[in-house]
Write an enzyme that holds these catalytic residues in place. Structure first.
Site, mmCIF file in Angstrom:
data_model
loop_
_atom_site.group_PDB
_atom_site.id
_atom_site.type_symbol
_atom_site.label_atom_id
_atom_site.label_comp_id
_atom_site.label_asym_id
_atom_site.label_seq_id
_atom_site.Cartn_x
_atom_site.Cartn_y
_atom_site.Cartn_z
ATOM 1 N N SER A 38 49.615 74.981 35.268
ATOM 2 C CA SER A 38 48.180 75.251 35.264
ATOM 3 C C SER A 38 47.582 75.293 33.864
ATOM 4 O O SER A 38 46.366 75.241 33.728
ATOM 5 C CB SER A 38 47.903 76.573 35.977
ATOM 6 O OG SER A 38 48.683 77.607 35.413
ATOM 7 N N ASP A 326 41.545 84.395 32.353
ATOM 8 C CA ASP A 326 41.918 85.044 33.620
ATOM 9 C C ASP A 326 43.305 85.680 33.435
ATOM 10 O O ASP A 326 43.801 85.721 32.310
ATOM 11 C CB ASP A 326 41.836 84.021 34.773
ATOM 12 C CG ASP A 326 42.914 82.950 34.742
ATOM 13 O OD1 ASP A 326 43.807 83.021 33.879
ATOM 14 O OD2 ASP A 326 42.869 82.044 35.584
ATOM 15 N N HIS A 329 45.639 82.612 31.942
ATOM 16 C CA HIS A 329 45.257 81.474 31.098
ATOM 17 C C HIS A 329 44.287 81.830 29.986
ATOM 18 O O HIS A 329 43.403 82.656 30.196
ATOM 19 C CB HIS A 329 44.605 80.383 31.973
ATOM 20 C CG HIS A 329 45.416 80.042 33.176
ATOM 21 N ND1 HIS A 329 45.157 80.572 34.415
ATOM 22 C CD2 HIS A 329 46.504 79.259 33.316
ATOM 23 C CE1 HIS A 329 46.057 80.121 35.284
ATOM 24 N NE2 HIS A 329 46.891 79.328 34.645
#
Ligand SMILES: *[C@@H]1O[C@H](CO)[C@@H](O)[C@H](O)[C@H]1NC(C)=O
Ligand SMILES: *[C@@H]1O[C@H](CO)[C@@H](O)[C@H](O)[C@H]1NC(C)=O
Ligand SMILES: *[C@@H]1O[C@H](CO)[C@@H](O)[C@H](O)[C@H]1NC(C)=O
Length: 361
Positions: A38, A326, A329
């Site tokens: 991600s 978040d 990340h």
């Protein structure tokens, strides 16, 4: 008649020009191919049945393209590195439009929640593990061959291959409360397993023709809001035991990269120490213009690290003041300075030292 001839002449010039641009690339490399999780996923998981998705607001709140599936308020580190290389945004493999000329400047295979190991991230649902990402690259080669014909191998040889997997093999595998891997492996033997698998994956890419590699090591995952929360940190200081596991893996990764540089002819493997870079930013955050280095801008629970950034949450007012977007990340602001470190920084003691020198070599 003359004007028709002129038009035809002009049209040929245009085609030649386009052909040159697409084959040689308007950027400093013809293309960039991206593998990982991600931290680099530009929306491959949008099409999958998974909880690891970011195709809703407030993700993308500061991104010119809006919400795309990136786990960030803006661009990933790969997007920003791409800008520095003169490349457009690299499209996600899974997007139905990623065919034809759209693949000539690269494809991004990264998938949120995925890892080096096939079982990593299974808690979240579907994802594309590294082995499958390589199979997808293999499909891209077939499609490139239909357009570039005998120029295909040269195109691949001059392109940049960025690989940034591994964090999830810890966060969403080894470190999980009921991890099967942890009952079978010590931190040391687990790191060996990851290196063995990742080493094979790199060799597969080399065998498929890749020659310019940028290997991103694992970040200080003991500092992310998710780990602060799950280890019940009261002070917001990084979880040392987790950072040590990442460091142990990184040392072995560096050894492998050195070995491949010596063994695999006519190839260059750059090792980007994202761990040291990110730790330095976190420890000296004010020097980099940040005001917060341990709470997520968007998330829920302690350190906003216990619940994913959901549409019901309002993100922080000024995203540029936060290191973390978040629970897992970094923000766009962090990614901007990180990409400059990879592009211009001093990555290792031998030549080439950074991406800029790698692409010029
Ligand atoms: C991971 O799964 C793929 C199938 O999706 C398979 O081809 C590959 O061999 C598996 N890797 C390992 C290490 O078992
Ligand atoms: C790529 O595809 C070829 C056949 O098309 C196959 O022989 C090879 O094993 C594949 N490599 C990887 C890494 O998937
Ligand atoms: C947001 O924060 C950055 C970094 O501290 C600062 O330079 C900028 O002026 C702030 N923007 C607003 C709108 O307050």
């Amino acid at each position: 008649m003359a004007s028709l001839f002129f038009f035809f002449f002009f049209f040929c010039q245009l085609l030649l020009g386009l052909g040159r641009n697409f084959v040689a690339g308007a950027g400093q490399v013809p293309a960039m191919f991206v593998f990982g999780d991600s931290l680099v996923d530009p929306g491959n998981n949008n099409q999958l049945l998974t909880l690891a998705k970011a195709d809703y607001k407030p993700h993308g709140i500061d991104f010119p393209e809006g919400t795309t599936g990136r786990f960030c308020n803006g661009g990933t580190v790969v997007d920003h590195l791409g800008y520095l290389l003169g490349l457009p945004l690299i499209p996600p493999f899974n997007n139905p439009d990623t065919h034809g000329i759209a693949i000539l400047q690269g494809v991004n295979y990264g998938s949120a929640a995925s890892g080096i190991l096939n079982d990593t991230g299974e808690l979240y649902g579907n994802r594309i593990p590294m082995d499958e990402q390589l199979q997808n690259f293999n499909a891209t080669i077939q499609e490139l061959s239909s357009m570039l014909l005998d120029k295909t191998q040269d195109h691949i040889r001059r392109s940049l291959f960025l690989l940034a997997p591994g964090s999830n093999d810890y966060i969403n595998n080894y470190l999980l409360p009921l991890s099967k891997r942890r009952s079978k492996y010590t931190p040391e033997t687990f790191a060996n397993l990851l290196i063995q698998q990742f080493g094979r994956q790199l060799k597969d890419l080399y065998d498929l023709g890749a020659r310019k590699f940028l290997i991103v090591n694992i970040s200080p995952i003991g500092c992310i809001p998710n780990q602060l929360a799950s280890h019940g940190s009261d002070t917001g200081a990084c979880v040392e035991s987790v950072n040590q596991m990442a460091s142990q893996y990184n040392r072995k990764l560096k050894e492998m990269v050195d070995q491949y540089n010596a063994q695999l002819k006519e190839s260059t493997f750059l090792y980007w120490d994202a761990f040291s870079f990110a730790l330095n930013v976190i420890e000296n955050y004010a020097n980099y213009g940040f005001k917060n280095q341990n709470t997520a801008c968007c998330g829920g629970g302690k350190w906003k690290g216990q619940v994913l950034c959901l549409p019901v949450f309002s993100p922080c007012q000024n995203r540029s003041e936060y290191v973390f977007w978040d629970p897992y990340h970094p923000t766009d602001a962090f990614n901007v300075i990180a990409s400059k470190d990879a592009y211009q920084g001093n990555l290792q003691a031998s030549f080439p030292r950074n991406v800029q020198q790698l692409v010029e070599s």
